[in-house]
Design a protein around this motif. Structure first.
Motif, PDB file in Angstrom:
ATOM      1  N   LEU A   8       9.424 -10.149  34.842  1.00  0.00           N
ATOM      2  CA  LEU A   8       9.915 -10.153  33.470  1.00  0.00           C
ATOM      3  C   LEU A   8      10.982 -11.212  33.299  1.00  0.00           C
ATOM      4  O   LEU A   8      11.836 -11.402  34.160  1.00  0.00           O
ATOM      5  CB  LEU A   8      10.502  -8.786  33.113  1.00  0.00           C
ATOM      6  N   ILE A 101       6.689 -12.841  30.583  1.00  0.00           N
ATOM      7  CA  ILE A 101       6.410 -12.637  32.007  1.00  0.00           C
ATOM      8  C   ILE A 101       6.111 -14.009  32.598  1.00  0.00           C
ATOM      9  O   ILE A 101       5.252 -14.740  32.099  1.00  0.00           O
ATOM     10  CB  ILE A 101       5.220 -11.699  32.249  1.00  0.00           C
ATOM     11  N   LEU A 197       7.703  -0.134  33.858  1.00  0.00           N
ATOM     12  CA  LEU A 197       6.514  -0.774  34.413  1.00  0.00           C
ATOM     13  C   LEU A 197       6.687  -1.046  35.905  1.00  0.00           C
ATOM     14  O   LEU A 197       7.735  -1.485  36.358  1.00  0.00           O
ATOM     15  CB  LEU A 197       6.223  -2.096  33.698  1.00  0.00           C
ATOM     16  N   GLU A 199       5.226  -2.976  39.529  1.00  0.00           N
ATOM     17  CA  GLU A 199       4.835  -4.348  39.848  1.00  0.00           C
ATOM     18  C   GLU A 199       3.366  -4.607  39.518  1.00  0.00           C
ATOM     19  O   GLU A 199       3.002  -5.663  39.003  1.00  0.00           O
ATOM     20  CB  GLU A 199       5.094  -4.616  41.334  1.00  0.00           C
ATOM     21  N   ASP A 201       1.655  -3.192  37.188  1.00  0.00           N
ATOM     22  CA  ASP A 201       1.512  -3.270  35.736  1.00  0.00           C
ATOM     23  C   ASP A 201       1.880  -4.660  35.225  1.00  0.00           C
ATOM     24  O   ASP A 201       1.210  -5.208  34.331  1.00  0.00           O
ATOM     25  CB  ASP A 201       2.405  -2.224  35.062  1.00  0.00           C
ATOM     26  N   LEU A 202       2.962  -5.242  35.777  1.00  0.00           N
ATOM     27  CA  LEU A 202       3.364  -6.590  35.376  1.00  0.00           C
ATOM     28  C   LEU A 202       2.289  -7.605  35.732  1.00  0.00           C
ATOM     29  O   LEU A 202       2.001  -8.525  34.968  1.00  0.00           O
ATOM     30  CB  LEU A 202       4.686  -6.978  36.050  1.00  0.00           C
ATOM     31  N   TYR A 206       0.480  -9.835  32.898  1.00  0.00           N
ATOM     32  CA  TYR A 206       0.568 -11.292  33.008  1.00  0.00           C
ATOM     33  C   TYR A 206      -0.827 -11.916  33.015  1.00  0.00           C
ATOM     34  O   TYR A 206      -1.104 -12.842  32.246  1.00  0.00           O
ATOM     35  CB  TYR A 206       1.333 -11.664  34.269  1.00  0.00           C
TER      36      TYR A 206
END
Length: 316
Positions: A8, A101, A197, A199, A201-202, A206
């Protein structure tokens, strides 16, 4: 090239449900004049890590936005800044108006301009294509993907370079969700959800965000089973495989394998019709080819394609 994990970056949250000490803000914060009753205030913590905008308008509507970077500013810092200035609000329930992101590639092989043609060849035809100060953007009204030189950006903004990057080519690809509705569509309507969130999910957000604006990037082929040599062969190959961005795809495949004159003749094969619309398309295609050919980049370079595609690999 070394890739960092998606993380993020800038976050903006907004809310209408808050209380604040107007007298305290008048004393401690620069007040911006305008068509407002309470004023517009900019509140910065030490190092400008947190920015708070408070607006009270004549029609009694009011709103507050909070901007910060979760990668270097903890949520506790945000809460401390609000408390120190007597602003009360439920940060976790605030709507997410924007989130970024980012992922960085360190020790990349070419100057930033060398990647532009492949970047745009991989983008959505509905997006707006922009180049500004070495940064490439693929943008819609609600989101954008940008690709830029992080070292240059740090030097321009802060006058210093993070020792992590040194003198290497460190480029960043960043997905930015720029409206509240788009954030909701991504499943992060409130900051509480965004803050929780994991990792994985990110990573998914992204990849999904970048590929929504660069849907063709992973499709660019770096190896050809049947080598192509003539402008007609390449144009026919592109016309069969791609309905959109034909000129960008043609230049990405041909690169410096052909002379400029050979590239220009391909416009007749890409847009062979006899209507006025086809004639205009050929004219625009040749103009775009001249501009692309005049640059110093090498869109046919296999390494460039592979490096950009690696930004879309799922990693934890």
């Amino acid at each position: 090239m070394n890739l960092t994990k998606p993380a993020l970056d800038k976050v903006i949250i907004v809310t209408n449900d808050f209380d604040f000490n107007g007298d305290l803000l008048h004393e401690t914060i620069h007040r911006h004049a305008g068509n407002t009753v309470g004023g517009r205030y900019h509140l910065n913590s030490e190092g400008n890590a947190v920015m708070v905008n408070v607006r009270e308008q004549r029609d009694t509507k009011r709103s507050m936005s909070i901007t910060f970077n979760p990668s270097n500013t903890a949520i506790t810092t945000v809460l401390d800044v609000l408390a120190a200035n007597e602003i009360q609000t439920d940060v976790m329930s605030a709507k997410v108006n924007r989130f970024d992101i980012q992922r960085q590639g360190i020790d990349m092989s070419k100057p930033i301009e060398a990647y532009h043609d492949v970047f745009f060849a991989g983008s959505n035809i509905l997006s707006q294509h922009i180049k500004h100060d070495g940064t490439a953007y693929a943008r819609t009204q609600s989101a954008e993907v940008c690709f830029y030189d992080k070292v240059k950006e740090q030097h321009q903004k802060k006058g210093v370079i993070d020792p992590l990057f040194g003198a290497t080519n460190c480029y960043r690809m960043e997905y930015r969700s720029r409206t509240t509705d788009n954030c909701v569509s991504k499943g992060v309507g409130t900051f509480g959800v965004l803050n929780s969130l994991k990792e994985i999910d990110l990573n998914e957000l992204y990849i999904e965000g970048v590929t929504s604006l660069l849907p063709n990037l992973h499709k660019i082929e770096t190896k050809r089973n049947n080598p192509i040599s003539s402008s007609k062969d390449i144009a026919d190959y592109v016309a069969k495989r791609h309905k959109q961005n034909k000129v960008l795809w043609f230049m990405s495949y041909s690169g410096r394998l052909l002379s400029l004159e050979d590239c220009l003749t391909a416009a007749d094969y890409l847009f062979p019709g006899k209507t006025k619309k086809d004639t205009q398309a050929r004219y625009r295609a040749r103009d775009m080819m001249r501009k692309i050919y005049a640059t110093k980049c090498e869109p046919d370079n296999v390494l460039i394609v592979e490096e950009l595609q690696s930004f879309l690999k799922f990693e934890l």
